[in-house]
Design a protein around this motif. Structure first.
Motif, mmCIF file in Angstrom:
data_model
loop_
_atom_site.group_PDB
_atom_site.id
_atom_site.type_symbol
_atom_site.label_atom_id
_atom_site.label_comp_id
_atom_site.label_asym_id
_atom_site.label_seq_id
_atom_site.Cartn_x
_atom_site.Cartn_y
_atom_site.Cartn_z
ATOM 1 N N HIS A 1 0.883 -1.167 0.000
ATOM 2 C CA HIS A 1 0.000 0.000 0.000
ATOM 3 C C HIS A 1 0.916 1.210 0.000
ATOM 4 O O HIS A 1 1.908 1.239 0.736
ATOM 5 N N ARG B 1 -2.335 7.848 8.035
ATOM 6 C CA ARG B 1 -3.718 7.393 7.844
ATOM 7 C C ARG B 1 -3.747 5.958 7.338
ATOM 8 O O ARG B 1 -4.500 5.115 7.831
ATOM 9 N N ARG B 2 -2.906 5.671 6.340
ATOM 10 C CA ARG B 2 -2.891 4.329 5.741
ATOM 11 C C ARG B 2 -2.436 3.276 6.754
ATOM 12 O O ARG B 2 -2.960 2.165 6.780
ATOM 13 N N GLU C 1 -5.276 2.277 8.786
ATOM 14 C CA GLU C 1 -6.257 1.473 8.052
ATOM 15 C C GLU C 1 -5.767 0.052 7.772
ATOM 16 O O GLU C 1 -6.530 -0.898 7.851
ATOM 17 N N VAL C 2 -4.492 -0.076 7.440
ATOM 18 C CA VAL C 2 -3.953 -1.330 6.924
ATOM 19 C C VAL C 2 -3.249 -2.168 7.990
ATOM 20 O O VAL C 2 -3.212 -3.383 7.904
#
Length: 124
Positions: free
Chosen positions: A21, A31-32, A35-36
Motif C-alpha cells: 500500500h 492514515r494508511r 487502516e492497513v
C-alpha cells in the motif's frame, strides 16, 4: 517523495509476494498505517507535508503503531542521520541509490521479525 521511486519500491516488493500500500506524503502514510496495520513501513526522510523523521516519531509514540517495523530509505547517508534514525526507533536504514535485492531482503527480514513467535517469558 518521488513517484518513480515509490512505484519501483512497490513493484519490487509485489513481485516478491508482498501486499503493498502506498502513500504520497507523511499524513497519508499515518492514515494508511491506521487502516492497513502493516508489518513494515518504508519511509523517505524527505517527504511532502511531513518528513520521515516526524512520521517515524509518531509511529513509535502511538501504542497502536509502535510495533510496526520502519525501514528508512533515503539519500541522507550521514552518520548524524543514521543516529537520528536509530534514536527514533528506525529498524533498518538503506541509502539511495539502492539495489532492489537489498530492499527486498531488508523488508523480508523485518516482516519475518514481526511474524516470529514471541519467547515465553515464564510469567504464567
Amino acid at each position: 517523495d518521488d513517484d518513480a521511486i515509490r512505484h519501483l519500491i512497490a513493484l519490487n516488493l509485489e513481485l516478491e509476494g508482498f501486499e503493498v500500500h502506498t502513500a504520497v506524503d507523511g499524513p497519508e502514510c499515518l492514515r494508511r498505517v491506521g487502516e492497513v496495520d502493516p508489518a513494515v513501513v518504508t519511509l523517505d526522510v524527505m517527504m511532502p507535508r511531513m518528513d520521515g523523521w516526524e512520521v517515524a516519531a509518531r509511529l513509535r509514540s502511538n501504542p497502536a503503531t509502535q510495533h510496526v517495523k520502519i525501514l528508512m530509505l533515503t539519500a541522507r547517508a550521514q552518520d548524524a542521520d543514521r543516529r537520528r534514525g536509530s534514536d527514533l526507533g528506525v529498524d533498518q536504514y538503506l541509502t539511495k541509490p539502492f539495489e532492489p535485492d537489498d530492499l527486498v531482503s531488508a523488508v523480508r527480514a523485518l516482516a519475518a521479525a514481526v511474524r516470529a513467535p514471541r519467547e515465553d517469558t515464564g510469567d504464567g
